[in-house]
Design a protein around this motif. Sequence first.
Motif, PDB file in Angstrom:
ATOM      1  N   GLU A   3      78.566 -17.191  -0.861  1.00 15.75           N
ATOM      2  CA  GLU A   3      77.423 -18.067  -1.752  1.00 15.75           C
ATOM      3  C   GLU A   3      76.869 -18.993  -1.140  1.00 15.75           C
ATOM      4  N   ARG A   4      76.989 -19.974  -0.085  1.00 17.37           N
ATOM      5  CA  ARG A   4      76.030 -20.503   0.829  1.00 17.37           C
ATOM      6  C   ARG A   4      75.131 -19.994   1.529  1.00 17.37           C
ATOM      7  N   ASP A   5      75.929 -18.819   1.982  1.00 16.03           N
ATOM      8  CA  ASP A   5      74.814 -17.972   2.893  1.00 16.03           C
ATOM      9  C   ASP A   5      73.941 -17.321   2.049  1.00 16.03           C
ATOM     10  N   ILE A   6      74.235 -16.734   1.138  1.00 16.84           N
ATOM     11  CA  ILE A   6      73.316 -16.077   0.182  1.00 16.84           C
ATOM     12  C   ILE A   6      72.286 -16.890  -0.422  1.00 16.84           C
ATOM     13  N   LEU A   7      72.482 -18.200  -0.644  1.00 15.67           N
ATOM     14  CA  LEU A   7      71.733 -19.103  -1.302  1.00 15.67           C
ATOM     15  C   LEU A   7      70.503 -19.428  -0.087  1.00 15.67           C
ATOM     16  N   ASP A   8      71.071 -19.707   1.043  1.00 14.15           N
ATOM     17  CA  ASP A   8      70.381 -20.089   1.970  1.00 14.15           C
ATOM     18  C   ASP A   8      69.258 -18.916   2.431  1.00 14.15           C
ATOM     19  N   HIS A   9      69.882 -17.827   2.510  1.00 14.18           N
ATOM     20  CA  HIS A   9      68.928 -16.642   2.669  1.00 14.18           C
ATOM     21  C   HIS A   9      67.754 -16.380   1.747  1.00 14.18           C
ATOM     22  N   MET A  10      68.133 -16.562   0.634  1.00  9.16           N
ATOM     23  CA  MET A  10      67.293 -16.156  -0.668  1.00  9.16           C
ATOM     24  C   MET A  10      65.999 -17.486  -0.565  1.00  9.16           C
ATOM     25  N   GLY A  53      56.390 -22.355 -10.037  1.00  9.54           N
ATOM     26  CA  GLY A  53      57.083 -23.521  -9.826  1.00  9.54           C
ATOM     27  C   GLY A  53      57.774 -22.981  -8.332  1.00  9.54           C
ATOM     28  N   GLY A  54      58.328 -24.003  -7.700  1.00  9.82           N
ATOM     29  CA  GLY A  54      59.143 -23.724  -6.349  1.00  9.82           C
ATOM     30  C   GLY A  54      60.571 -23.347  -6.807  1.00  9.82           C
ATOM     31  N   TRP A  55      60.936 -22.564  -7.246  1.00  8.02           N
ATOM     32  CA  TRP A  55      62.275 -22.093  -7.767  1.00  8.02           C
ATOM     33  C   TRP A  55      63.103 -21.826  -6.542  1.00  8.02           C
ATOM     34  N   ARG A  56      64.333 -22.353  -6.631  1.00  6.23           N
ATOM     35  CA  ARG A  56      65.366 -21.827  -5.703  1.00  6.23           C
ATOM     36  C   ARG A  56      66.615 -21.619  -6.288  1.00  6.23           C
ATOM     37  N   MET A  57      67.477 -20.701  -5.589  1.00  7.94           N
ATOM     38  CA  MET A  57      68.788 -20.376  -6.264  1.00  7.94           C
ATOM     39  C   MET A  57      69.676 -21.291  -5.893  1.00  7.94           C
ATOM     40  N   VAL A  58      70.220 -21.872  -6.959  1.00  7.67           N
ATOM     41  CA  VAL A  58      71.135 -23.011  -6.744  1.00  7.67           C
ATOM     42  C   VAL A  58      72.406 -22.788  -6.940  1.00  7.67           C
ATOM     43  N   ASP A  67      77.536 -16.543  -8.993  1.00  9.16           N
ATOM     44  CA  ASP A  67      78.809 -16.100  -9.367  1.00  9.16           C
ATOM     45  C   ASP A  67      78.953 -14.626  -9.636  1.00  9.16           C
ATOM     46  N   PRO A  68      80.047 -13.967 -10.072  1.00  9.82           N
ATOM     47  CA  PRO A  68      79.946 -12.642 -10.237  1.00  9.82           C
ATOM     48  C   PRO A  68      79.081 -12.046 -11.229  1.00  9.82           C
ATOM     49  N   ASP A  69      78.645 -12.808 -12.179  1.00 10.59           N
ATOM     50  CA  ASP A  69      77.856 -12.518 -13.278  1.00 10.59           C
ATOM     51  C   ASP A  69      76.493 -12.599 -13.255  1.00 10.59           C
ATOM     52  N   GLY A  70      76.163 -13.578 -12.399  1.00 12.19           N
ATOM     53  CA  GLY A  70      74.540 -13.815 -12.192  1.00 12.19           C
ATOM     54  C   GLY A  70      74.359 -14.888 -11.206  1.00 12.19           C
ATOM     55  N   ALA A  71      73.132 -15.472 -11.470  1.00 10.28           N
ATOM     56  CA  ALA A  71      72.873 -16.838 -10.622  1.00 10.28           C
ATOM     57  C   ALA A  71      72.003 -17.677 -11.322  1.00 10.28           C
ATOM     58  N   ASP A  72      72.035 -18.662 -10.941  1.00 11.58           N
ATOM     59  CA  ASP A  72      70.983 -20.093 -11.457  1.00 11.58           C
ATOM     60  C   ASP A  72      70.019 -20.401 -10.620  1.00 11.58           C
ATOM     61  N   LEU A  73      68.704 -20.387 -11.285  1.00 12.33           N
ATOM     62  CA  LEU A  73      67.586 -20.585 -10.431  1.00 12.33           C
ATOM     63  C   LEU A  73      67.093 -21.972 -10.862  1.00 12.33           C
ATOM     64  N   GLY A  74      66.910 -23.172 -10.166  1.00  6.40           N
ATOM     65  CA  GLY A  74      66.467 -24.331 -10.474  1.00  6.40           C
ATOM     66  C   GLY A  74      65.076 -24.667  -9.740  1.00  6.40           C
ATOM     67  N   PHE A  75      64.381 -25.553 -10.720  1.00  8.46           N
ATOM     68  CA  PHE A  75      63.126 -26.131 -10.211  1.00  8.46           C
ATOM     69  C   PHE A  75      63.219 -27.508 -10.788  1.00  8.46           C
ATOM     70  N   GLY A  76      63.180 -28.443 -10.218  1.00 10.28           N
ATOM     71  CA  GLY A  76      63.187 -29.836 -10.714  1.00 10.28           C
ATOM     72  C   GLY A  76      64.576 -30.231 -11.739  1.00 10.28           C
ATOM     73  N   GLU A  77      64.282 -30.652 -12.795  1.00 10.78           N
ATOM     74  CA  GLU A  77      65.468 -30.514 -13.767  1.00 10.78           C
ATOM     75  C   GLU A  77      65.639 -29.346 -14.641  1.00 10.78           C
ATOM     76  N   ARG A  78      64.808 -28.128 -14.203  1.00 10.42           N
ATOM     77  CA  ARG A  78      64.889 -27.096 -15.426  1.00 10.42           C
ATOM     78  C   ARG A  78      65.767 -25.938 -14.540  1.00 10.42           C
ATOM     79  N   VAL A  79      66.646 -25.445 -15.146  1.00  8.12           N
ATOM     80  CA  VAL A  79      67.700 -24.214 -14.661  1.00  8.12           C
ATOM     81  C   VAL A  79      67.640 -23.171 -15.428  1.00  8.12           C
ATOM     82  N   LEU A  80      67.417 -22.131 -14.844  1.00 11.31           N
ATOM     83  CA  LEU A  80      67.171 -20.911 -15.649  1.00 11.31           C
ATOM     84  C   LEU A  80      68.568 -19.941 -15.138  1.00 11.31           C
TER      85      LEU A  80
END
Length: 241
Positions: free
Chosen positions: A162-169, A190-195, A198-211
């Motif tokens: 996970e950490r390597d994938i998040l850092d890479h993205m 916005g400046g979205w980041r992968m935060v 898991d096996p079913d998907g990913a969470d993207l965050g920007f400020g206090e918003r998470v998708l």
Amino acid sequence: MVTDNPAFEARCLVRGAASATLATQAAGQPFASLVTPAAAGDLSVLLLLSSLSEHTRQLRAEPRCALLFQGQAAEANPQTAPRVTLTGLAAPVPEAEVPGLKARFLAKHPYAALYADFGDFALWRITPAAAQLVGGFARALRLRGADLLPDPTAVAALAAAERDILDHMNAGHAAALAAIAAALPGGGPGGWRMVALDPDGADLGFGERVLRLNFSAPAADPAAVRAELIRASQEARPGSA
């Protein structure tokens, strides 16, 4: 989201929910309250609970509980909303596991950093035992815990990567993340980041918003995650390579 994999469908609802209804009881009297859950990789549900809350006192006395997660209704009739009722056992997270799991919780609920370290708050974990998925009007089925939970091998493989994938993205694919976020419900510029991942998907965050980005199918390893992220980017940016 309707698929031919009910367990995956149920997990996506649980993982994508920003809030849920927690059902507890005291001396046989049911009690319901609003909570903000976050799902760990293995689908255990994390809650940041105050010792001053009624539901926390009830969970200490009786750990059996249930959570209702609800999606968006497709029609005016609220009964068309997909939903999952998850039953399980609640317990405080052992101190040694708190740092990693609190980081997972705060990735889902960044605003909670304001009070996460208050003395009366503690991280709790609900271990799922079973669930009922209602995928819309007149579409319901029960899922045993063994059928509901993600593949443990996939959970371990993605936790390690996970950490390597998040850092890479986040370091090299900001444009792709921005495009994916813009295409998701509630997304925008916005400046979205992968935060979280898991096996079913990913969470993207920007400020206090998470998708929540749901994968098209459960990912068993980093290669499958890469394929899902490429697919999501291409769908968000038609014609991209």
